[in-house]
Design an enzyme around this catalytic site. Sequence first.
Site, mmCIF file in Angstrom:
data_model
loop_
_atom_site.group_PDB
_atom_site.id
_atom_site.type_symbol
_atom_site.label_atom_id
_atom_site.label_comp_id
_atom_site.label_asym_id
_atom_site.label_seq_id
_atom_site.Cartn_x
_atom_site.Cartn_y
_atom_site.Cartn_z
ATOM 1 C CD GLU A 5 4.353 1.392 7.521
ATOM 2 O OE1 GLU A 5 3.921 0.477 6.819
ATOM 3 O OE2 GLU A 5 4.663 1.231 8.695
ATOM 4 C CE LYS A 206 7.982 12.574 3.899
ATOM 5 N NZ LYS A 206 7.033 11.450 3.842
ATOM 6 C CE LYS A 235 10.766 9.917 10.096
ATOM 7 N NZ LYS A 235 12.161 9.535 9.960
ATOM 8 C CG ASP A 236 5.832 5.752 6.941
ATOM 9 O OD1 ASP A 236 6.173 6.578 7.802
ATOM 10 O OD2 ASP A 236 5.896 4.529 7.104
ATOM 11 C CE LYS A 237 3.107 8.242 -3.144
ATOM 12 N NZ LYS A 237 3.034 7.750 -4.516
#
Length: 603
Positions: A5, A206, A235-237
């Site tokens: 994302e 995270k 995975k998304d930031k």
Amino acid sequence: MEETEPALVPVQGGEKRVCPEEEKGEDEEEEMPKDEEEEEDGETFADMMKHGLTELDVGILKFISEHKGFSGILKERYSDFVVHEINREGKTVQLDDLSIPPEEEVRYDLDVLTEEQKKELGELQLFKNKEGDVSIEVVDDTKEKRTQIHKAIKTQFPGLETKTEERDTHKFIVAYHAAGKKALAAPRKHSWPKNRGAFCHFVLYKENKDTMDSINVLSKFLRLRPNVFSYMGTKDKRAITVQEIAVLRITAERLSHLNKCLNNFKLGNFCYKNHPLKLGELQGNHFTVVLRNISGSQEQVEQALKSLKETGFINYYGMQRFGTTAVPTYQVGKAILRNDWSEVVDLILKPRPGAEKGYLVRCREEWAKSQDPEAALKKLPVKRCVEGQLLRGLCMYGKKNVITAFGLIPRNNRLMYIHSYQSVVWNTMVSRRIEAFGLNAVEGDLVLKGGTAHMLSAEEAKGLSIHDIVMPLPGYDVIYPSHHVGKGYREMLTADGLDIDTMRHKVKDYSLAGAYRRVVIRPSDVSWSVIQYDDPRVSLVHTDVEKLEDKPGPVFNTEGKYRALRMEFSLPPSTYATMAIREVLKMDTSIKNQTQLNTTWFN
């Protein structure tokens, strides 16, 4: 590729979860001058997004639900978007245990160290004296005594590395911090019991950092190469995410030590196994999403979420697939596929509208003025960006060897461009398919049978629905629907200067085999609630770390002045949660549109 994302809106000043700046190692880029880091004069973030893409630009045109849409703000805070990986066994990955598994190896006696030495080593481990070292003289010098001291330090202070030095005929054991600039370039190999699995698997929690950045941080602090880590998906930031990671021959104790050093990560649920993780092994992801400031009535919300649960959403590639700047990634991909390498260089390096760091602007201006890669590269203090990697390649191989120079950009980044082009074609064709035939299966549609595409007859189509239908990403190893939408693929590629019959590229990496993708996805485990609250700065999701620390969950007030929709759902890999949310709201999820909605950011 799994969903990553974008940062749809900047973090508000009240966000309490903050990622501290990590210290740079010797091998990292030189620091940016202070005024460069702060340079945001010129255009604001909102101004920049005037040049950004909208959904219409990338073929995202249709909805399949019948409810009336409503507005809401997506990712007003990164803690409004929480992702839990679903592993290959179908279990949702959670961080709920920080303990270390029982160690097989012997703990070495700390009596070989004095109290003062223990204190100094403890401070060194906790970063209080990160760039210093602790020297311990070996009084009764024997190999056995030195080994005892080395192992006592490494087992009791897992953030440290040691080596033996000789000074004026005296032997010293010197301890360094594993992440310090003075640390050993290649730390000593730690002994590894034969009856223990070679890979330590752990859960990584995270906040506001993408997976690759996180791996790079862990690698630096452990003095490892990033390729010793493996994972099932990126995975998304701009989110809080929880996923499984595996690392080769690093103890849980050393990994656990990082919990003392890093504030935007938490590692736990350690165990040893005999295998790494592989990309794509996961079954999917579970999302918890908060949409703030919603305008819809309770009835609208109920209709929208029931439709999502029962009918699903169009499985479009989301906006993050196409980049956020004025030069979309699919344009670069199109030029690569056309073998137009001067256009590739121009698109990546030419000046562009929109806010960018000052050094990038000056680099682009220099390139436009001189076409000199060395002069343009000198304008970049940070050379690991795509522009820096391409310019470095042009310096090394010359402007007549663009294909080789372009190869200095990491392979995944290069492939991102052509996959982006495939994605915009797929989105456009699926919009045409929905426009033409709605949710019905029709003659000429494609379904998968045992992994192979099969074209439906009129009779076969009668017993099927849109949930069975797949559409191809263009390539040399796929078939296309036989109805007029299938012919649209050829028309679109021809208009872009490409031949659909010759998708093999002279550079093997850029040959596209193609693939099939489901047109509509029905999420599982769908639930929702409308919540009201008074403080817009607080998190509305109870995170794994908050639960571990016995912190109370968010407090809702039925009379609260703000309304939000909290929704949960699970999706298979390579599907975009933003596209599910788009179907609920019936609104454009692009950063350009979301930025305009987020009045808190601008006021």
